[in-house]
Design a protein around this motif. Structure first.
Motif, PDB file in Angstrom:
ATOM      1  N   HIS A  41       0.858  -1.180   0.000  1.00 28.23           N
ATOM      2  CA  HIS A  41       0.000   0.000   0.000  1.00 28.23           C
ATOM      3  C   HIS A  41       0.895   1.232   0.000  1.00 28.23           C
ATOM      4  CE1 HIS A  41      -4.360   0.994   0.528  1.00 28.23           C
ATOM      5  NE2 HIS A  41      -3.832   2.201   0.643  1.00 28.23           N
ATOM      6  N   LEU A  99      -5.743   0.240   6.136  1.00 25.75           N
ATOM      7  CA  LEU A  99      -5.313   0.256   4.739  1.00 25.75           C
ATOM      8  C   LEU A  99      -5.031  -1.137   4.187  1.00 25.75           C
ATOM      9  CD1 LEU A  99      -2.893   3.323   4.832  1.00 25.75           C
ATOM     10  CD2 LEU A  99      -5.266   3.267   4.043  1.00 25.75           C
ATOM     11  N   SER A 120      -8.602   1.427  -3.199  1.00 24.00           N
ATOM     12  CA  SER A 120      -7.660   2.518  -3.010  1.00 24.00           C
ATOM     13  C   SER A 120      -8.445   3.776  -2.654  1.00 24.00           C
ATOM     14  CB  SER A 120      -6.843   2.749  -4.281  1.00 24.00           C
ATOM     15  OG  SER A 120      -5.983   1.662  -4.538  1.00 24.00           O
ATOM     16  N   SER A 131      -3.999   7.265  -1.349  1.00 23.03           N
ATOM     17  CA  SER A 131      -3.504   6.048  -0.712  1.00 23.03           C
ATOM     18  C   SER A 131      -3.983   4.904  -1.587  1.00 23.03           C
ATOM     19  CB  SER A 131      -4.073   5.939   0.714  1.00 23.03           C
ATOM     20  OG  SER A 131      -3.792   4.682   1.266  1.00 23.03           O
ATOM     21  N   MET A 132      -3.059   4.139  -2.164  1.00 27.09           N
ATOM     22  CA  MET A 132      -3.494   3.146  -3.146  1.00 27.09           C
ATOM     23  C   MET A 132      -2.819   1.787  -2.985  1.00 27.09           C
ATOM     24  SD  MET A 132      -1.787   4.409  -6.767  1.00 27.09           S
ATOM     25  CE  MET A 132      -2.643   5.969  -6.761  1.00 27.09           C
ATOM     26  N   LYS A 133      -3.566   0.763  -3.421  1.00 26.53           N
ATOM     27  CA  LYS A 133      -3.066  -0.608  -3.404  1.00 26.53           C
ATOM     28  C   LYS A 133      -1.987  -0.775  -4.472  1.00 26.53           C
ATOM     29  CE  LYS A 133      -4.904  -3.083  -0.954  1.00 26.53           C
ATOM     30  NZ  LYS A 133      -4.746  -3.283   0.504  1.00 26.53           N
ATOM     31  N   ARG A 134      -1.238  -1.858  -4.362  1.00 25.91           N
ATOM     32  CA  ARG A 134      -0.115  -2.093  -5.263  1.00 25.91           C
ATOM     33  C   ARG A 134      -0.578  -2.203  -6.720  1.00 25.91           C
ATOM     34  NH1 ARG A 134       5.201  -3.562  -4.550  1.00 25.91           N
ATOM     35  NH2 ARG A 134       6.187  -4.425  -6.391  1.00 25.91           N
ATOM     36  N   HIS A 168      -2.987  -0.797  -8.207  1.00 28.95           N
ATOM     37  CA  HIS A 168      -3.292   0.528  -8.754  1.00 28.95           C
ATOM     38  C   HIS A 168      -2.033   1.350  -8.957  1.00 28.95           C
ATOM     39  CE1 HIS A 168      -7.712   0.196  -7.303  1.00 28.95           C
ATOM     40  NE2 HIS A 168      -7.619  -0.072  -8.588  1.00 28.95           N
ATOM     41  N   ILE A 182     -11.902   2.420  -6.467  1.00 24.58           N
ATOM     42  CA  ILE A 182     -11.499   3.520  -5.588  1.00 24.58           C
ATOM     43  C   ILE A 182     -12.663   3.940  -4.693  1.00 24.58           C
ATOM     44  CG2 ILE A 182      -9.723   4.367  -7.153  1.00 24.58           C
ATOM     45  CD1 ILE A 182     -11.644   6.581  -8.022  1.00 24.58           C
ATOM     46  N   SER A 195     -10.329  10.853  -0.075  1.00 23.69           N
ATOM     47  CA  SER A 195      -8.951  10.730   0.390  1.00 23.69           C
ATOM     48  C   SER A 195      -8.945  10.496   1.891  1.00 23.69           C
ATOM     49  CB  SER A 195      -8.164  12.001   0.053  1.00 23.69           C
ATOM     50  OG  SER A 195      -6.916  12.022   0.720  1.00 23.69           O
TER      51      SER A 195
END
Length: 392
Positions: free
Chosen positions: A188, A209, A215, A252-255, A257, A303, A307
């Motif tokens: 993440h 997270l 994400s 904040s995003m997952k791998r 993405h 998503i 945020s």
């Protein structure tokens, strides 16, 4: 692209010719028998197939059947370009690849800053005791930072100048992502500024997270002048105004993405060429539009549309409210952590207020894990309050 041809029998196009006077009298009953046999056979086969597959369509129930249009290839309002097809193939394969979680997954904390980080002491307290569960990356765009915490020493990446409102801001974000993605344990990725502070302890943020598949990219449709009013028709055909979105840059995003962001050249190049202040007489800000628009096109369901970093826009200026020493109270921080509804206001005459609950795996939870924009002078007050306000 070639379009498949579908044939169908149109009874209105058939001509019924008068029969021969010498035709045997048994022909008409024979056709009826054959037709009845065919219907019986069809019904029998459909019943057998349905009994073997509980999800099969029930030929007697319209509600359980998908419309015929759903069986056909989707019809696009336009033909995709070669570059779009190639890009979507890559994005699809990345998004559909099985997620292999390493034994020791980590969160990458990526700091986008002009120079030294004024809240390193606070972040040092936040990270203590959680070694092996996080990585730190610092992009300093103006001066080489002087670090006070050993967690930040030797964590500077190659940086370049960043100009507000220019694509260089997005370039810095991608530079951070590319460095963080080199560590396969990073699952993440959080973009933070030099004025960001954590609102909870490390364990709470880690679980929040790591144990969700979405994400947290801010994204909403604003038909007003600082939303769709910034759109340029030069982005056609790949970027249509119906997909143009706005949102805060702090993601904040997952791998998966993070990987498709790095794989993207098509949409990035459109924003690089046609989204900046002064282009077409508009004030297009790439870091507010590129990622929200990109994910609306390639993975809108992936998503959260908000945020996890809180900012206060109540002053209605070009920049959010900056917190001073006198603002830092336990009540302020608790008020921020109690917010569980995401709110956006459009910039048109309607001033439409868009609200939706912050859902974490279907459960309404606090929206924000971090907050900005805090002045350096607030450090001592935040250090005194941190142990109290950071516990969920």
């Amino acid at each position: 692209m070639k379009t498949a041809k579908f044939w169908r029998l149109n009874m209105g196009d058939m001509q019924i010719l008068p029969g021969s006077r010498n035709r045997p009298t048994m022909m008409k009953p024979m056709w009826i028998i054959l037709l009845a046999s065919f219907v019986i056979m069809f019904i029998t086969c459909a019943y057998i197939y349905r009994s073997k597959n509980s999800t099969a369509c029930n030929v007697f129930s319209y509600r359980r059947c998908k419309p015929m249009a759903n069986w056909l290839p989707p019809v696009s309002a336009r033909e995709y370009t070669d570059d779009e097809i190639a890009s979507h193939v890559v994005f699809r394969d990345i998004l559909n690849s099985p997620v292999v979680v390493p034994k020791n997954p980590k969160i990458a904390f990526m700091f986008l800053t002009p120079g030294s980080l004024p809240f390193e002491k606070l972040w040092d307290n936040f990270f203590q005791g959680h070694e092996g569960k996080f990585s730190v990356y610092v992009h300093a765009s103006k001066t080489k930072p002087v670090h006070q915490s050993h967690y930040f020493v030797k964590r500077d990446i190659r940086s370049d100048q960043v100009v507000w409102g220019k694509m260089s801001m997005v370039d810095a974000e991608r530079r951070l992502l590319s460095n963080a993605l080199q560590d396969p344990n990073n699952q993440h990725f959080i973009l933070l500024s030099d004025s960001c502070v954590p609102l909870y302890n490390f364990d709470y943020i880690f679980d929040y997270l790591m144990y969700t598949n979405i994400s947290f990219v801010d994204c909403f449709r604003d038909p007003g002048p600082v939303g769709n009013g910034r759109y340029s028709e030069h982005m056609l055909p790949e970027v249509e105004i119906k997909d143009f979105r706005k949102g805060a840059q702090w993601f904040s995003m997952k791998r998966k993405h993070a990987l498709i962001v790095m794989a993207d050249h098509l949409y990035y190049s459109k924003f690089h060429a046609h989204c900046e202040p002064g282009v077409d007489g508009k004030n297009c800000i790439p870091d507010e539009h590129y990622l929200p628009t990109f994910f609306t096109i390639v993975d809108p369901g992936g998503i959260a549309n908000w945020s996890v970093t809180h900012v206060d826009w109540s002053e209605r200026k070009w920049h959010p409210k900056s917190y001073k020493t006198q603002d830092i109270t336990y009540e302020l921080l608790k008020n921020i952590t109690s917010i569980d509804v995401s709110v956006h206001v459009t910039s048109d005459e309607e001033k439409e207020v868009q609200r939706w609950p912050c859902l974490w795996n279907g459960i309404q939870k606090p929206c924000y894990l971090f907050a900005r924009k805090f002045s350096p002078e607030t450090l001592d007050n935040l250090l005194q309050l941190f142990s109290n306000y950071s516990s969920p």
